[in-house]
Structures are given as C-alpha cells and as structure tokens.
Write an enzyme that holds these catalytic residues in place. Structure first.
Site, PDB file in Angstrom:
ATOM      1  N   ARG A 164       0.907  -1.116  -0.052  1.00 23.93           N
ATOM      2  CA  ARG A 164       0.142   0.003   0.004  1.00 23.93           C
ATOM      3  C   ARG A 164       0.882   1.366   0.091  1.00 23.93           C
ATOM      4  O   ARG A 164       0.547   2.223   0.759  1.00 23.93           O
ATOM      5  CB  ARG A 164      -1.031   0.035   1.066  1.00 23.93           C
ATOM      6  CG  ARG A 164      -1.915  -0.965   1.184  1.00 23.93           C
ATOM      7  CD  ARG A 164      -3.022  -1.044   0.124  1.00 23.93           C
ATOM      8  NE  ARG A 164      -4.077  -1.811   0.277  1.00 23.93           N
ATOM      9  CZ  ARG A 164      -4.151  -3.434  -0.070  1.00 23.93           C
ATOM     10  NH1 ARG A 164      -2.914  -3.831  -0.469  1.00 23.93           N
ATOM     11  NH2 ARG A 164      -5.092  -3.797   0.419  1.00 23.93           N
ATOM     12  N   SER A 237     -10.457  -0.636   3.557  1.00 27.25           N
ATOM     13  CA  SER A 237      -9.691  -0.703   4.643  1.00 27.25           C
ATOM     14  C   SER A 237      -9.219   0.672   5.221  1.00 27.25           C
ATOM     15  O   SER A 237      -8.769   1.519   4.424  1.00 27.25           O
ATOM     16  CB  SER A 237      -8.361  -1.629   4.432  1.00 27.25           C
ATOM     17  OG  SER A 237      -8.717  -2.792   3.922  1.00 27.25           O
ATOM     18  N   GLU A 334      -4.543   3.798   6.174  1.00 25.65           N
ATOM     19  CA  GLU A 334      -4.270   3.546   4.864  1.00 25.65           C
ATOM     20  C   GLU A 334      -4.622   4.585   3.861  1.00 25.65           C
ATOM     21  O   GLU A 334      -4.321   5.076   2.808  1.00 25.65           O
ATOM     22  CB  GLU A 334      -4.859   2.194   4.328  1.00 25.65           C
ATOM     23  CG  GLU A 334      -4.259   1.542   3.422  1.00 25.65           C
ATOM     24  CD  GLU A 334      -5.452   1.410   2.203  1.00 25.65           C
ATOM     25  OE1 GLU A 334      -5.149   1.784   1.186  1.00 25.65           O
ATOM     26  OE2 GLU A 334      -6.624   0.876   2.799  1.00 25.65           O
TER      27      GLU A 334
END
Ligand code: EPU
Length: 339
Positions: A164, A237, A334
């Site tokens: 990520r 997420s 994130e």
C-alpha cells in the site's frame, strides 16, 4: 477549462462526507490538465487531485483547487507471444479496466476485481487484494509534474512500490498527477488462488479456474464482506495491516493463541491483520455517533449517514489509541486524510 466555485464533493467521495471545495475543475485532456496546474500554481492554492474519491477522507471545507482527473481511454497497444500491453488513462474507473482485461481473457488483474477508485489512484497506494498487487502486472506510467507541467515516465522501479505504498505517497508526495498507466497482461494466465476463500468459492460453485471465474468469485467475496459505498459510506480498509516482530507476536499469543499472522520474507517479522486487533479492542460493529467500524470487517470504518470527515478522523484516533493501549502496537491509516 471551467473553474467552479463552492462545489460540493458529497457525491464525489465514497465516504459520503460533506465537503465544500472553494474551487473545482474537471480535466479531460492534457492541455486542460496543464492549464489547471498553471492556474493553481499562479494562485498559490492548495491542490487536491481527486480520482474516484474512494481512498480519501475529506474535510468539511477545502480551501483550494480540487482537480478531478477525468482523462479517459483504454487500449491494447502492443503484444508479443505471451503478453499484451494495455494503456489506461488515469480517469478511468479501475474495475472497468479489470473488466476489459477479463473479457479479453488476459490474466493479471482478476483478483483486483471491484476495488473502488480510479486507475490514476491505483499506483499511488499499489492497490492489492487476494494475493495480488498492482505492481505484479504494472509496467510503467506517465505522470505530469505539478510545478512544471512536464511529463515523465516512471517504470516499476521508479515507483518504489511496497505494501500500500509508492514513491507518490512518500518522496514525491503532492508532486505529480498520474496521467496513464501501462499494465502487462498474460495471454496464458497464471491464476493466483492462494487466498483460501477463492479456492473454496470456486469449488462451491463448481467453477473451473479461469480469469472470468476468479473475477466472479472475488466479486462475490467482496460483496459479502465489504460494505457497498452506495448504501454505507466507506473507503475500504481504513488502516493498513501491521508488520511486527515475531517477539511481539509471541507476546500476543500468550493471551490470544489464535491470533492470525502472515509470514514475511524477513523471518523476524510477521504481518498481523489489523482488523483482528481492532475487533479484539471491541470496535467491530460498534457505532459512535454517525460513524462506526463495519459489523463484518472491523478494518473498514463507515459513515452510517450524516457523518463528517472530522468525526471519522476522531473515531480513527480513538481506535489507534485503544490498539496502542491494549497491544502496544501502533497501527497506521491507509486512507489519505486531507484534514
Ligand atoms: N479479521 C478479524 N476481524 C475483522 C477483520 C479481519 O479477525 O474484523 C482477521 C481474520 O482472521 C481474517 C483476517 O483478519 O481472516 C484477514 O481478513 P480479510 O481477508 O478481510 O483481509 P484484511 O487483511 O483485513 C486485506 C486488504 C483488503 C483486501 C483483503 C483481501 C489491507 C489494508 N486490506 O484486508 O483490501 O481486500 O486483504 O486480500 O491490506 C482495501 O485496501 O481497501 C481492502 C479492502
């Protein structure tokens, strides 16, 4: 190029939080993009590049220029015996690119089906799911430098992809707009079925593994587990899974022998699903005002209706603090927080 003022971004972010941008422009070609950047530089305005709005937490008021990337086009432009190269403009919807690839039976993106967002945003955070990341099929991208309007090619190495992560979230943050990406897809796909639920669903549905079958089951798994932003605002997420030392894992195992973990290349490290940590802190399905952690996946924060970005941020701070207190682990967001 038409600059709009006091533009509502409510419909342009999947969290569905209210945000008024003092200026807003949608660009659909490179000339418009260059002019918009020149305008923003000349005015010394804050600049926010908006893709699908699916990985961003917005403030109630954004003072500056919001630039919506609406560059469109998907085309195959090269092939050899084993691969095809597909160029896709940054303003395309990510899942449209996956659908295009799967309908041509080209392999590489099928596990990334139904991830919300735009193609231009995909390399920023090296999107990933079910054992695959964008970097596995990525070849190169074209980006425009915000300061100068110059175009630059970034190959895979230049992008510094990680979990990520990419150079566009770190050293080059806020410096480039992604114009297009090129992916290299396989004519004879090698399917990645390592994620148990994919194999189980294929068997349950009696499907022979193929790119189309994998897409079908991934779509089903995602729909069952993740909230649809059309009905419950969310950004997938909210936190990253967390990398810890095996010592930390052993410490947690004393109280929770069942703690899930994934081995890493570095044998002294493991990844723990942050959703598990957040659930163990009692947040799963919990509602705080108009916000909460999703009932089926604690890693996903949701807007039950009427929440602001500020409220979601506050909830995330409480969750981070409680995981720190209970497990002495620092979890990270994130989602791109603009507040
Ligand atoms: N878990 C819990 N409770 C929860 C959530 C998860 O105990 O509330 C535990 C379970 O043990 C479960 C494990 O965590 O088996 C893994 O859960 P899941 O398969 O849902 O995956 P994840 O690690 O939570 C990651 C990605 C997702 C991606 C899935 C599948 C990140 C930050 N998230 O989630 O990506 O779809 O794997 O590959 O890496 C996204 O980035 O927005 C996203 C949805």
């Amino acid at each position: 190029m038409k600059i709009e003022t006091n533009k509502s971004l409510l419909e342009l972010n999947t969290f569905g939080v209210p945000c008024t941008a003092s200026s807003f422009v949608s660009i659909s070609n490179l000339e418009q993009l260059r002019s918009a950047l020149q305008y923003s530089n000349a005015q010394q305005k804050n600049l926010l590049i908006l893709g699908g709005g699916s990985n961003v937490l917005l403030p109630s008021q954004f003072d500056g220029l919001v630039l919506s990337n609406d560059l469109k086009g998907i085309r195959k432009f090269h092939e050899d015996r084993e691969h095809v190269w597909v160029e896709c403009m940054g303003g395309e919807n990510w899942d449209d690119l996956v659908r295009f690839s799967v309908s041509n039976k080209w392999g590489g993106l099928e596990n990334l089906s139904l991830i919300p967002g735009s193609v231009g945003a995909a390399p920023m955070q090296n999107i990933g799911a079910y054992g695959i990341e964008l970097c596995d099929s990525f070849d190169y991208l074209l980006a425009m430098e915000i300061k100068t309007g110059a175009l630059r090619v970034f190959d895979k190495q230049d992008c510094e992809f990680g979990y990520r992560e990419s150079v566009f979230k770190r050293a080059l943050k806020g410096q480039y707009v992604i114009v297009s990406i090129v992916v290299r897809l396989a004519k004879k796909p090698k399917l990645v079925l390592s994620y148990g639920a994919i194999k189980a669903k294929l068997a349950e549905k009696k499907l022979q593994p193929s790119v189309a079958a994998v897409r079908e089951v991934v779509v089903e798994i995602r729909r069952a587990k993740l909230p649809d932003p059309a009905s419950i605002g969310n950004c997938g997420s909210f936190f990253k899974n967390v990398l810890v030392s095996t010592k930390v894992l052993e410490r947690i195992k004393k109280d929770y022998p069942e703690v899930p973990s994934y081995p890493q290349d570095d044998p002294t490290k493991v990844k723990i699903p942050t959703g598990w940590l957040v659930e163990k802190c009692g947040w799963k399905g919990k509602r705080v005002g108009n916000t909460g952690a999703y009932e089926k996946q604690a890693l996903v924060l949701v807007n039950h209706g009427g929440a602001t970005g500020e409220e979601v941020l506050e909830l995330s701070e409480k969750i981070i603090a409680s995981v720190k207190q209970k497990f002495d682990i620092a979890i990270e967001r994130e989602v791109n927080v603009i507040l």
